[in-house]
Design an enzyme around this catalytic site. Sequence first.
Site, PDB file in Angstrom:
ATOM      1  N   LYS A  54       0.868  -1.228   0.304  1.00  0.00           N
ATOM      2  CA  LYS A  54       0.297  -0.190  -0.226  1.00  0.00           C
ATOM      3  C   LYS A  54       0.980   1.068  -0.318  1.00  0.00           C
ATOM      4  O   LYS A  54       0.467   1.981  -0.758  1.00  0.00           O
ATOM      5  CB  LYS A  54      -1.021   0.094   1.014  1.00  0.00           C
ATOM      6  CG  LYS A  54      -1.628  -0.737   1.363  1.00  0.00           C
ATOM      7  CD  LYS A  54      -2.741  -1.212   1.968  1.00  0.00           C
ATOM      8  CE  LYS A  54      -3.712  -2.383   2.276  1.00  0.00           C
ATOM      9  NZ  LYS A  54      -4.198  -2.581   3.929  1.00  0.00           N
ATOM     10  N   GLN A  98      -4.558  -0.777   9.690  1.00  0.00           N
ATOM     11  CA  GLN A  98      -4.722  -2.334   9.355  1.00  0.00           C
ATOM     12  C   GLN A  98      -5.666  -3.396  10.264  1.00  0.00           C
ATOM     13  O   GLN A  98      -5.374  -3.658  11.102  1.00  0.00           O
ATOM     14  CB  GLN A  98      -3.432  -3.204   8.822  1.00  0.00           C
ATOM     15  CG  GLN A  98      -3.028  -4.614   7.761  1.00  0.00           C
ATOM     16  CD  GLN A  98      -3.578  -4.416   7.235  1.00  0.00           C
ATOM     17  OE1 GLN A  98      -3.078  -3.229   6.028  1.00  0.00           O
ATOM     18  NE2 GLN A  98      -4.785  -5.597   6.528  1.00  0.00           N
ATOM     19  N   ASP A 121     -11.408   3.182   3.885  1.00  0.00           N
ATOM     20  CA  ASP A 121     -11.862   1.610   4.297  1.00  0.00           C
ATOM     21  C   ASP A 121     -13.225   1.252   4.311  1.00  0.00           C
ATOM     22  O   ASP A 121     -13.740   0.639   3.801  1.00  0.00           O
ATOM     23  CB  ASP A 121     -11.038   0.666   5.110  1.00  0.00           C
ATOM     24  CG  ASP A 121      -9.950  -0.218   4.715  1.00  0.00           C
ATOM     25  OD1 ASP A 121      -9.654  -0.415   3.729  1.00  0.00           O
ATOM     26  OD2 ASP A 121      -9.286  -0.707   5.674  1.00  0.00           O
TER      27      ASP A 121
END
Length: 296
Positions: A54, A98, A121
């Site tokens: 990422k 994460q 997200d």
Amino acid sequence: MSATVIDGKAFALRIREKVAAHVARLAADHGITPGLAVVLVGQDPASEVYVRNKGKQTLEVGMASFEHKLPADISERDLLALIARLNADPAVHGVLVQLPLPAQLNSDLVINAIDPAKDVDGFHISNVGLLGTGQKSMVPCTPLGCLMMLRHHLGNLSGLNAVVVGRSNIVGKPMAQLLLGESCTVTIAHSRTRDLAAVCRGADILVAAVGRPEMITAEHVRPGATIIDVGINRITRNGKTTLVGDVDFASAAAVAGAITPVPGGVGPMTIACLLANTVTACCRANRLPEPDGLTV
Ligand code: NDP
């Protein structure tokens, strides 16, 4: 094999090119650089790989990347304090924590502490509610990538029968919401579904998000159906570790009209959509027009 293979890698490259072009315009016209902060708690090897990829791709499209690596035993208080700082930082337009988090941390609490406008997200309860009620939201990256590929491959999805196997909050449920938003007739299947193969055979669009290697086979597939395989499973075959999806590719591709491979299907689209969401969040924060074709 008769099915067309949907090339997620090539599609993701086009998305990243669009993102990079928009990032360059934001810099040239407004002096703004979108920034993505990624928070990694602990040292889970798979998560470390995702975070590294990422960060690398964020820099490649010209955005700023802020990585925060925290010890596995960090307290909830300290993690929430970091999120509060990122929420307040004008250089940060997207915040991603994460998952999974270590057991002492309450994931729901942590995710819901992210400013919904920076929740790239799309897991914050406000974004979940906005998506569920058909309002503008941050859309979770994996389902967003799946929808982009489906639209590109099939055009108008209205009226098609879609079966989503899996009802997780991060893939199955938002995927079903997005397909409903496209006016598909949506069925969500899960571990208690009776006669899964028969349910799946009703699908024009079959999305597998289960986490069970190659469990979807030809007997689950309507001839000509489009299959999106979200699964990422590491298995050992002939003494070698290999990556497979939730779909038995060879068997399903003999019956399907189109199918995404693993690797090279949904996976690359997920990170591309994360970058797309970050540039979208940056535009919204600065009240600038959003780029075309990077969200729904
Ligand atoms: P979860 O484990 O959270 O959810 C799995 C779902 O599958 C559950 O709803 C479960 O049902 C259902 N399920 C399990 N066994 C069966 C079965 N035998 N028949 C029917 N349904 C079943 O997984 P995720 O949604 O997080 O992930 C799914 C897969 O997608 C994984 O392989 C994951 O690695 C991958 N993934 C890939 C991403 C990408 O970028 N390509 C991103 C995110 C995930 P129930 O609710 O009843 O238990």
